[in-house]
Write a protein that holds these residues in place. Structure first.
Motif, PDB file in Angstrom:
ATOM      1  N   GLY A  42      -1.665  16.366 -17.973  1.00  0.00           N
ATOM      2  CA  GLY A  42      -1.197  16.085 -16.855  1.00  0.00           C
ATOM      3  C   GLY A  42      -0.857  15.927 -15.466  1.00  0.00           C
ATOM      4  N   ALA A  43      -1.984  15.737 -14.996  1.00  0.00           N
ATOM      5  CA  ALA A  43      -2.608  16.358 -13.335  1.00  0.00           C
ATOM      6  C   ALA A  43      -1.970  15.059 -12.836  1.00  0.00           C
ATOM      7  CB  ALA A  43      -4.054  16.209 -13.236  1.00  0.00           C
ATOM      8  N   SER A  44      -1.298  15.103 -11.125  1.00  0.00           N
ATOM      9  CA  SER A  44      -0.783  14.041 -10.700  1.00  0.00           C
ATOM     10  C   SER A  44      -2.435  12.832 -10.805  1.00  0.00           C
ATOM     11  CB  SER A  44      -0.770  14.006  -9.374  1.00  0.00           C
ATOM     12  OG  SER A  44      -0.845  13.049  -8.547  1.00  0.00           O
ATOM     13  N   TYR A  45      -1.624  11.342 -10.999  1.00  0.00           N
ATOM     14  CA  TYR A  45      -2.679  10.023 -10.780  1.00  0.00           C
ATOM     15  C   TYR A  45      -3.772  10.594  -9.178  1.00  0.00           C
ATOM     16  CZ  TYR A  45      -2.073   7.670 -15.099  1.00  0.00           C
ATOM     17  OH  TYR A  45      -1.908   6.831 -16.443  1.00  0.00           O
ATOM     18  N   ALA A  46      -2.862  11.078  -7.803  1.00  0.00           N
ATOM     19  CA  ALA A  46      -3.720  11.305  -7.086  1.00  0.00           C
ATOM     20  C   ALA A  46      -4.335  12.217  -6.812  1.00  0.00           C
ATOM     21  CB  ALA A  46      -2.608  11.600  -6.457  1.00  0.00           C
ATOM     22  N   LEU A  47      -5.504  12.532  -8.538  1.00  0.00           N
ATOM     23  CA  LEU A  47      -6.615  13.338  -8.145  1.00  0.00           C
ATOM     24  C   LEU A  47      -7.379  12.547  -8.872  1.00  0.00           C
ATOM     25  CD1 LEU A  47      -5.334  16.635  -9.074  1.00  0.00           C
ATOM     26  CD2 LEU A  47      -5.702  16.025  -6.481  1.00  0.00           C
ATOM     27  N   ASP A  48      -7.092  11.420  -9.712  1.00  0.00           N
ATOM     28  CA  ASP A  48      -7.588  10.738 -10.551  1.00  0.00           C
ATOM     29  C   ASP A  48      -8.946   9.861  -9.955  1.00  0.00           C
ATOM     30  OD1 ASP A  48      -8.847   8.342 -11.630  1.00  0.00           O
ATOM     31  OD2 ASP A  48      -7.526   9.111 -13.789  1.00  0.00           O
ATOM     32  N   PRO A  49     -10.269  10.405  -9.464  1.00  0.00           N
ATOM     33  CA  PRO A  49     -11.583   9.792  -8.671  1.00  0.00           C
ATOM     34  C   PRO A  49     -10.829   7.905  -8.964  1.00  0.00           C
ATOM     35  CG  PRO A  49     -12.202  11.273  -9.975  1.00  0.00           C
ATOM     36  CD  PRO A  49     -10.769  11.151 -10.067  1.00  0.00           C
ATOM     37  N   ASP A  50     -11.258   7.709  -9.904  1.00  0.00           N
ATOM     38  CA  ASP A  50     -10.906   6.107 -10.398  1.00  0.00           C
ATOM     39  C   ASP A  50      -9.563   5.424  -9.578  1.00  0.00           C
ATOM     40  OD1 ASP A  50     -13.237   5.877 -11.268  1.00  0.00           O
ATOM     41  OD2 ASP A  50     -12.186   5.862 -13.908  1.00  0.00           O
ATOM     42  N   ILE A  51      -8.608   5.949  -9.250  1.00  0.00           N
ATOM     43  CA  ILE A  51      -7.009   5.583  -8.893  1.00  0.00           C
ATOM     44  C   ILE A  51      -7.283   5.866  -7.419  1.00  0.00           C
ATOM     45  CG2 ILE A  51      -4.870   5.847  -8.848  1.00  0.00           C
ATOM     46  CD1 ILE A  51      -5.302   4.691 -11.093  1.00  0.00           C
ATOM     47  N   ARG A  52      -8.509   7.080  -6.686  1.00  0.00           N
ATOM     48  CA  ARG A  52      -8.431   7.051  -5.289  1.00  0.00           C
ATOM     49  C   ARG A  52      -8.890   5.858  -4.555  1.00  0.00           C
ATOM     50  NH1 ARG A  52      -7.323  12.192  -3.654  1.00  0.00           N
ATOM     51  NH2 ARG A  52      -8.389  12.584  -1.992  1.00  0.00           N
ATOM     52  N   TRP A  53     -10.348   5.576  -5.108  1.00  0.00           N
ATOM     53  CA  TRP A  53     -11.336   4.933  -4.660  1.00  0.00           C
ATOM     54  C   TRP A  53     -10.455   3.700  -4.445  1.00  0.00           C
ATOM     55  CZ3 TRP A  53     -12.615  -0.448  -6.595  1.00  0.00           C
ATOM     56  CH2 TRP A  53     -13.835  -0.457  -5.490  1.00  0.00           C
ATOM     57  N   ARG A  54      -9.329   3.002  -6.215  1.00  0.00           N
ATOM     58  CA  ARG A  54      -8.887   2.023  -5.873  1.00  0.00           C
ATOM     59  C   ARG A  54      -7.685   1.756  -4.593  1.00  0.00           C
ATOM     60  NH1 ARG A  54      -8.123  -2.233  -9.384  1.00  0.00           N
ATOM     61  NH2 ARG A  54      -9.221  -1.195 -11.105  1.00  0.00           N
TER      62      ARG A  54
ATOM     63  N   LEU B 226       1.045  -0.834   0.479  1.00  0.00           N
ATOM     64  CA  LEU B 226      -0.247  -0.014  -0.288  1.00  0.00           C
ATOM     65  C   LEU B 226       0.876   1.111  -0.269  1.00  0.00           C
ATOM     66  CD1 LEU B 226      -2.495   1.041  -0.048  1.00  0.00           C
ATOM     67  CD2 LEU B 226      -2.609   1.325   2.316  1.00  0.00           C
ATOM     68  N   GLU B 227       1.571   1.241   0.794  1.00  0.00           N
ATOM     69  CA  GLU B 227       2.755   2.136   0.973  1.00  0.00           C
ATOM     70  C   GLU B 227       3.680   2.564  -0.759  1.00  0.00           C
ATOM     71  OE1 GLU B 227       6.558   1.947   3.184  1.00  0.00           O
ATOM     72  OE2 GLU B 227       5.827   3.724   4.174  1.00  0.00           O
ATOM     73  N   LEU B 228       3.918   1.539  -0.868  1.00  0.00           N
ATOM     74  CA  LEU B 228       4.653   1.987  -2.940  1.00  0.00           C
ATOM     75  C   LEU B 228       3.143   2.187  -3.265  1.00  0.00           C
ATOM     76  CD1 LEU B 228       7.205  -1.350  -2.372  1.00  0.00           C
ATOM     77  CD2 LEU B 228       7.630   0.945  -2.745  1.00  0.00           C
ATOM     78  N   ALA B 229       1.468   1.439  -3.716  1.00  0.00           N
ATOM     79  CA  ALA B 229       0.988   2.340  -4.265  1.00  0.00           C
ATOM     80  C   ALA B 229       0.752   3.636  -3.918  1.00  0.00           C
ATOM     81  CB  ALA B 229       0.230   1.127  -4.252  1.00  0.00           C
ATOM     82  N   VAL B 230       0.528   3.870  -2.704  1.00  0.00           N
ATOM     83  CA  VAL B 230       0.408   5.402  -2.728  1.00  0.00           C
ATOM     84  C   VAL B 230       1.864   6.773  -3.241  1.00  0.00           C
ATOM     85  CG1 VAL B 230       0.575   7.229  -0.653  1.00  0.00           C
ATOM     86  CG2 VAL B 230      -1.109   5.271  -0.435  1.00  0.00           C
ATOM     87  N   GLU B 231       2.721   6.183  -2.927  1.00  0.00           N
ATOM     88  CA  GLU B 231       3.945   6.897  -3.813  1.00  0.00           C
ATOM     89  C   GLU B 231       3.741   6.724  -5.173  1.00  0.00           C
ATOM     90  OE1 GLU B 231       7.412   5.009  -2.468  1.00  0.00           O
ATOM     91  OE2 GLU B 231       7.005   5.228  -0.197  1.00  0.00           O
ATOM     92  N   ALA B 232       3.782   5.513  -5.584  1.00  0.00           N
ATOM     93  CA  ALA B 232       3.864   5.427  -7.652  1.00  0.00           C
ATOM     94  C   ALA B 232       2.147   6.408  -7.920  1.00  0.00           C
ATOM     95  CB  ALA B 232       3.102   4.204  -7.623  1.00  0.00           C
ATOM     96  N   VAL B 233       0.838   6.309  -7.252  1.00  0.00           N
ATOM     97  CA  VAL B 233       0.207   7.216  -7.718  1.00  0.00           C
ATOM     98  C   VAL B 233       0.052   8.606  -7.890  1.00  0.00           C
ATOM     99  CG1 VAL B 233      -2.503   7.688  -6.588  1.00  0.00           C
ATOM    100  CG2 VAL B 233      -1.494   5.525  -6.775  1.00  0.00           C
ATOM    101  N   ARG B 234       1.198   9.299  -6.572  1.00  0.00           N
ATOM    102  CA  ARG B 234       2.180  10.940  -6.097  1.00  0.00           C
ATOM    103  C   ARG B 234       2.093  10.699  -7.802  1.00  0.00           C
ATOM    104  NH1 ARG B 234       2.204  10.205  -0.065  1.00  0.00           N
ATOM    105  NH2 ARG B 234      -0.273  11.370   0.585  1.00  0.00           N
TER     106      ARG B 234
ATOM    107  N   THR C  34       2.269  11.045 -13.386  1.00  0.00           N
ATOM    108  CA  THR C  34       0.754  11.983 -14.254  1.00  0.00           C
ATOM    109  C   THR C  34       1.326  10.499 -15.597  1.00  0.00           C
ATOM    110  OG1 THR C  34       3.182  12.405 -15.439  1.00  0.00           O
ATOM    111  CG2 THR C  34       2.214  13.907 -12.977  1.00  0.00           C
ATOM    112  N   GLY C  35      -0.423  11.242 -16.603  1.00  0.00           N
ATOM    113  CA  GLY C  35      -1.048  11.171 -17.637  1.00  0.00           C
ATOM    114  C   GLY C  35      -1.239  12.228 -18.488  1.00  0.00           C
ATOM    115  N   LEU C  36      -1.983  11.532 -19.618  1.00  0.00           N
ATOM    116  CA  LEU C  36      -2.607  12.825 -20.349  1.00  0.00           C
ATOM    117  C   LEU C  36      -4.196  12.940 -20.224  1.00  0.00           C
ATOM    118  CD1 LEU C  36      -1.218  11.901 -23.974  1.00  0.00           C
ATOM    119  CD2 LEU C  36      -0.472  14.202 -22.449  1.00  0.00           C
ATOM    120  N   LYS C  37      -4.416  11.578 -19.594  1.00  0.00           N
ATOM    121  CA  LYS C  37      -6.037  11.686 -19.495  1.00  0.00           C
ATOM    122  C   LYS C  37      -5.999  12.804 -18.701  1.00  0.00           C
ATOM    123  CE  LYS C  37      -9.409   8.332 -16.777  1.00  0.00           C
ATOM    124  NZ  LYS C  37      -9.339   7.578 -16.653  1.00  0.00           N
ATOM    125  N   ASN C  38      -5.772  13.508 -17.571  1.00  0.00           N
ATOM    126  CA  ASN C  38      -5.992  14.196 -17.202  1.00  0.00           C
ATOM    127  C   ASN C  38      -5.071  16.121 -17.421  1.00  0.00           C
ATOM    128  OD1 ASN C  38      -8.206  12.754 -15.484  1.00  0.00           O
ATOM    129  ND2 ASN C  38      -6.762  12.252 -14.144  1.00  0.00           N
TER     130      ASN C  38
END
Length: 373
Positions: free
Chosen positions: A259-271, A242-250, A253-257
């Motif tokens: 260039g925003a951080s994955y940490a702001l993606d609702p689907d990622i946050r749910w997971r 879980l610790e590594l997952a949180v680090e990875a999500v933060r 980044t990607g084009l979908k949002n």
């Protein structure tokens, strides 16, 4: 206070990838843990907390150390209940002896209720029992100095019965094979051990038990320590995933949002939250079981249901959390050098530890519905 200082833990984490890559025993970890006093007898609650922490840094090291802690824990649990039969095991552990488990056998799906190893009464060269058979998953194989084993005495006026005893490294008839090359938990070096008329003197025979399930205090102590400490190790693996997952999500980044951080993606946050919720549910059960064993709480007929259920929940939850972490980490987490990949391989070992899923469900069903006719 735990002897697992941040500095010690970081050194252990740094060595873990090399042990795994080289399929090598954790000699340096063992030396440091022994020197720090980690192998000395302690309460189950203390061991559980430390093992969960250690597993987050080096799962294979923690899993192998578990076997020593289980044998010492059996002695401690009995002693705390006024049964001093194994107080000498506690003294040996204080003196630096390293205990290992030699109970698992190929083809024995009854685990502790029967044995394919034979135990034969002998009077020479010393009075005791000669064990002949094959033991698998003997963790700590390169380093143990004391090995707990059991076998079946089939004949004689006392047979059939199960005989439990403790061998020493110097005893004749004990051979350790160099055959450990597995998908995960590689540093445990849980090699096969063959016993060829290996004699345990009467003084080191620890129990005679009937064939089949029983509620002897020795069996309770074994299950209580083994299953709870196994659960702690897999909880620790999930903590790190879980610790590594949180680090990875933060970090991602990607084009979908835009260039925003994955940490702001609702689907990622749910997971991420889903993995955390699963792990959060495990801690109260783990802590309560360890505390109740130490405090000699009376759970009556629920004890085996609760112990096997804890192991099942911990190993299955850990697998779920690691799987979520792999999804969250993205393709970079799939590289062979990734720590998450090693955790993914290590966590799979949980399905092979007793009690298996079928046995757990049978135990719970028997508690609720009574035994089968």
């Amino acid at each position: 206070m735990s002897v697992l200082t941040p500095e010690l833990l970081e050194r252990i984490r740094e060595r873990a990838p090399g042990y795994d890559r080289e399929n090598r025993f954790f000699d340096e970890d063992l030396t440091e843990l022994r020197d720090a006093g980690y192998l000395r007898p302690r309460s189950l609650a203390e061991c559980v907390a430390d093992q969960r922490l250690l597993a987050a840094y080096a799962p294979a090291t923690a899993l192998a150390i578990n076997m020593h802690l289980v044998v010492v824990g059996i002695a401690r649990t009995l002693s705390e209940r006024g049964i001093p039969d194994l107080d000498w095991v506690l003294a040996d552990a204080e003196a630096g002896e390293l205990f290992a488990f030699g109970n698992s056998e190929p083809g024995n799906d009854l685990v502790m209720w029967d044995s394919l190893t034979t135990a034969e009464r002998v009077e020479t060269p010393v009075a005791g029992y000669a064990f002949t058979g094959t033991k698998i998953f003997t963790s700590l194989a390169p380093a143990w100095t004391r090995l707990i084993v059991f076998g079946k005495q089939a004949d004689g006026p006392d047979g059939p019965r199960l005989v439990h005893g403790i061998l020493t490294r110097d005893d004749a008839g004990v051979t350790t094979l160099d055959d450990w090359d597995t998908l995960g938990m590689r540093a445990t070096q849980s090699r096969t051990t063959t016993l060829d008329h290996a004699v345990v003197p009467d003084a080191r025979i620890v129990r005679f038990l009937p064939v089949g399930p029983n509620a002897d205090p020795f069996i309770f102590a074994l299950f209580a320590n083994f299953l709870t400490l196994i659960a702690a190790v897999y909880a620790g693996i999930a903590d790190r995933a879980l610790e590594l997952a949180v680090e990875a999500v933060r970090r991602r980044t990607g084009l979908k949002n835009a260039g925003a951080s994955y940490a702001l993606d609702p689907d990622i946050r749910w997971r991420v939250a889903d993995a955390a919720l699963a792990l959060d549910a495990l801690a109260p059960q783990l802590d309560a079981v360890a505390r109740d064993v130490d405090e000699k709480a009376d759970r009556g007929a629920r004890w085996f249901r609760d112990l096997t259920g804890l192991k099942h929940r911990a190993t299955e939850t850990a697998r779920e959390v690691v799987d979520q972490a792999m999804r969250l980490a993205g393709g970079g987490g799939y590289r062979s050098s990734s720590e998450l990949v090693r955790l993914q391989r290590d966590v799979l070992a949980g399905i092979y530890h007793p009690s298996d899923t079928e046995s757990v469900h049978a135990t719970v069903a028997a508690n609720l519905l009574g035994p089968l006719p």
